[in-house]
Design a protein around this motif. Sequence first.
Motif, PDB file in Angstrom:
ATOM      1  N   PHE A   4     -34.451 -97.028 -35.830  1.00 32.85           N
ATOM      2  CA  PHE A   4     -33.476 -97.327 -34.793  1.00 32.85           C
ATOM      3  C   PHE A   4     -32.178 -97.872 -35.363  1.00 32.85           C
ATOM      4  O   PHE A   4     -31.235 -98.124 -34.659  1.00 32.85           O
ATOM      5  CB  PHE A   4     -34.092 -98.293 -33.774  1.00 32.85           C
ATOM      6  N   GLU A   5     -32.152 -98.104 -36.674  1.00 37.62           N
ATOM      7  CA  GLU A   5     -30.926 -98.593 -37.297  1.00 37.62           C
ATOM      8  C   GLU A   5     -30.172 -97.449 -37.974  1.00 37.62           C
ATOM      9  O   GLU A   5     -29.071 -97.629 -38.448  1.00 37.62           O
ATOM     10  CB  GLU A   5     -31.271 -99.649 -38.356  1.00 37.62           C
ATOM     11  N   THR A   6     -30.781 -96.293 -38.017  1.00 38.35           N
ATOM     12  CA  THR A   6     -30.160 -95.213 -38.776  1.00 38.35           C
ATOM     13  C   THR A   6     -29.157 -94.416 -37.957  1.00 38.35           C
ATOM     14  O   THR A   6     -28.373 -93.668 -38.499  1.00 38.35           O
ATOM     15  CB  THR A   6     -31.229 -94.221 -39.291  1.00 38.35           C
ATOM     16  N   GLU A  11     -27.536 -90.466 -25.564  1.00 37.93           N
ATOM     17  CA  GLU A  11     -28.355 -90.031 -24.431  1.00 37.93           C
ATOM     18  C   GLU A  11     -29.848 -90.242 -24.668  1.00 37.93           C
ATOM     19  O   GLU A  11     -30.658 -89.930 -23.829  1.00 37.93           O
ATOM     20  CB  GLU A  11     -28.052 -88.565 -24.080  1.00 37.93           C
ATOM     21  N   ARG A  12     -30.203 -90.737 -25.849  1.00 34.18           N
ATOM     22  CA  ARG A  12     -31.618 -90.930 -26.152  1.00 34.18           C
ATOM     23  C   ARG A  12     -31.978 -92.401 -25.991  1.00 34.18           C
ATOM     24  O   ARG A  12     -31.593 -93.231 -26.800  1.00 34.18           O
ATOM     25  CB  ARG A  12     -31.905 -90.455 -27.575  1.00 34.18           C
ATOM     26  N   GLY A  13     -32.691 -92.723 -24.938  1.00 32.09           N
ATOM     27  CA  GLY A  13     -33.035 -94.114 -24.682  1.00 32.09           C
ATOM     28  C   GLY A  13     -34.133 -94.610 -25.595  1.00 32.09           C
ATOM     29  O   GLY A  13     -34.873 -93.823 -26.184  1.00 32.09           O
ATOM     30  N   SER A  14     -34.230 -95.927 -25.731  1.00 28.63           N
ATOM     31  CA  SER A  14     -35.301 -96.501 -26.544  1.00 28.63           C
ATOM     32  C   SER A  14     -35.496 -97.960 -26.182  1.00 28.63           C
ATOM     33  O   SER A  14     -34.641 -98.584 -25.562  1.00 28.63           O
ATOM     34  CB  SER A  14     -34.978 -96.370 -28.034  1.00 28.63           C
ATOM     35  N   ILE A  15     -36.639 -98.486 -26.590  1.00 27.96           N
ATOM     36  CA  ILE A  15     -36.953 -99.900 -26.371  1.00 27.96           C
ATOM     37  C   ILE A  15     -37.283-100.522 -27.722  1.00 27.96           C
ATOM     38  O   ILE A  15     -38.199-100.074 -28.414  1.00 27.96           O
ATOM     39  CB  ILE A  15     -38.157-100.073 -25.419  1.00 27.96           C
ATOM     40  N   GLU A  16     -36.498-101.528 -28.107  1.00 26.19           N
ATOM     41  CA  GLU A  16     -36.758-102.265 -29.348  1.00 26.19           C
ATOM     42  C   GLU A  16     -37.129-103.687 -28.981  1.00 26.19           C
ATOM     43  O   GLU A  16     -36.491-104.280 -28.119  1.00 26.19           O
ATOM     44  CB  GLU A  16     -35.496-102.302 -30.222  1.00 26.19           C
ATOM     45  N   ASP A 110     -35.634 -94.616 -20.049  1.00 27.82           N
ATOM     46  CA  ASP A 110     -35.786 -93.243 -19.554  1.00 27.82           C
ATOM     47  C   ASP A 110     -34.441 -92.646 -19.138  1.00 27.82           C
ATOM     48  O   ASP A 110     -34.239 -91.443 -19.198  1.00 27.82           O
ATOM     49  CB  ASP A 110     -36.760 -93.200 -18.365  1.00 27.82           C
ATOM     50  N   GLN A 111     -33.546 -93.535 -18.698  1.00 32.69           N
ATOM     51  CA  GLN A 111     -32.203 -93.069 -18.301  1.00 32.69           C
ATOM     52  C   GLN A 111     -31.277 -92.897 -19.503  1.00 32.69           C
ATOM     53  O   GLN A 111     -30.110 -92.554 -19.351  1.00 32.69           O
ATOM     54  CB  GLN A 111     -31.566 -94.073 -17.325  1.00 32.69           C
ATOM     55  N   GLY A 112     -31.764 -93.211 -20.704  1.00 42.23           N
ATOM     56  CA  GLY A 112     -30.954 -92.986 -21.899  1.00 42.23           C
ATOM     57  C   GLY A 112     -30.342 -94.233 -22.496  1.00 42.23           C
ATOM     58  O   GLY A 112     -29.545 -94.157 -23.431  1.00 42.23           O
ATOM     59  N   VAL A 113     -30.735 -95.407 -21.972  1.00 40.86           N
ATOM     60  CA  VAL A 113     -30.168 -96.663 -22.480  1.00 40.86           C
ATOM     61  C   VAL A 113     -30.985 -97.149 -23.679  1.00 40.86           C
ATOM     62  O   VAL A 113     -32.212 -97.031 -23.693  1.00 40.86           O
ATOM     63  CB  VAL A 113     -30.173 -97.742 -21.368  1.00 40.86           C
ATOM     64  N   CYS A 136     -44.504-105.455 -25.871  1.00 42.06           N
ATOM     65  CA  CYS A 136     -44.904-105.086 -27.227  1.00 42.06           C
ATOM     66  C   CYS A 136     -45.541-103.689 -27.232  1.00 42.06           C
ATOM     67  O   CYS A 136     -45.307-102.890 -28.133  1.00 42.06           O
ATOM     68  CB  CYS A 136     -45.927-106.113 -27.697  1.00 42.06           C
ATOM     69  N   CYS A 137     -46.350-103.416 -26.218  1.00 41.85           N
ATOM     70  CA  CYS A 137     -47.053-102.125 -26.151  1.00 41.85           C
ATOM     71  C   CYS A 137     -46.111-100.972 -25.819  1.00 41.85           C
ATOM     72  O   CYS A 137     -46.259 -99.885 -26.364  1.00 41.85           O
ATOM     73  CB  CYS A 137     -48.145-102.168 -25.087  1.00 41.85           C
ATOM     74  N   ILE A 138     -45.168-101.211 -24.910  1.00 44.54           N
ATOM     75  CA  ILE A 138     -44.338-100.079 -24.468  1.00 44.54           C
ATOM     76  C   ILE A 138     -43.122 -99.851 -25.368  1.00 44.54           C
ATOM     77  O   ILE A 138     -42.450 -98.826 -25.253  1.00 44.54           O
ATOM     78  CB  ILE A 138     -43.876-100.223 -22.990  1.00 44.54           C
ATOM     79  N   ALA A 139     -42.841-100.804 -26.271  1.00 45.54           N
ATOM     80  CA  ALA A 139     -41.661-100.667 -27.124  1.00 45.54           C
ATOM     81  C   ALA A 139     -41.842 -99.535 -28.136  1.00 45.54           C
ATOM     82  O   ALA A 139     -42.949 -99.278 -28.603  1.00 45.54           O
ATOM     83  CB  ALA A 139     -41.404-101.981 -27.859  1.00 45.54           C
ATOM     84  N   ASP A 140     -40.732 -98.837 -28.453  1.00 46.90           N
ATOM     85  CA  ASP A 140     -40.756 -97.805 -29.490  1.00 46.90           C
ATOM     86  C   ASP A 140     -40.860 -98.452 -30.866  1.00 46.90           C
ATOM     87  O   ASP A 140     -41.378 -97.871 -31.804  1.00 46.90           O
ATOM     88  CB  ASP A 140     -39.454 -96.999 -29.461  1.00 46.90           C
TER      89      ASP A 140
END
Length: 198
Positions: A4-6, A11-16, A110-113, A136-140
């Motif tokens: 996630f740092e690269t 438009e690609r959402g993620s959870i950190e 899911d909306q890309g945030v 913790c479980c749902i995070a990428d």
Amino acid sequence: MNLFETGHARERGSIELICGSMFSGKTEELLRRLRRAKIAGLRVEIFKPSIDTRYDVEQVVSHDQNAIPSSPVSGSSSILLMASDVDVIGIDEAQFFDEGLISVVEQLADQGVRVIIAGLDMDFQRRPFGPMAELCCIADNVDKIHAICVECGSWANYSYRLVAGDQQVMLGEAQEYSPLCRKCYLNHQHTSHESKNL
Ligand code: ZN
């Protein structure tokens, strides 16, 4: 290297998730990631629970030329309402939020945030704190960071409470809590039990 740092497409959402004990530098790590996104021209905003008024995140970041707007919110649903037109969302002190935070961050991702969450993983009795376990479980991506044990200098996982009180939420800083490693935490617990029984 952290995926996630690269580089991160808008438009690609993620959870950190950044988790750890008190004094582990969670907020600093959150701000570091947000500042870099801000420099890249992304729209960034921080949300924190209004319960936590110990310090003003806005003030902390306003020393920087790339100030990041921060909004105290009373509950997780307010984040959805206030987060329109934002590319990257930071959520600080996530342990104080309600369980609704889990579906809120999922919807945003899911909306890309890109959602970056920082919070205490365990309370002073080493129990999972608020919505942190499920986050913790749902995070990428999950980063568990550590403080340094004030007794022995090892890595500290636990926020030991120095003052009496059984309630889970007691805001505090260095006067109320100490970061301790497992061995020193158990030593302290043992000693405080003994003094209670005298
Ligand atoms: Zn120790």
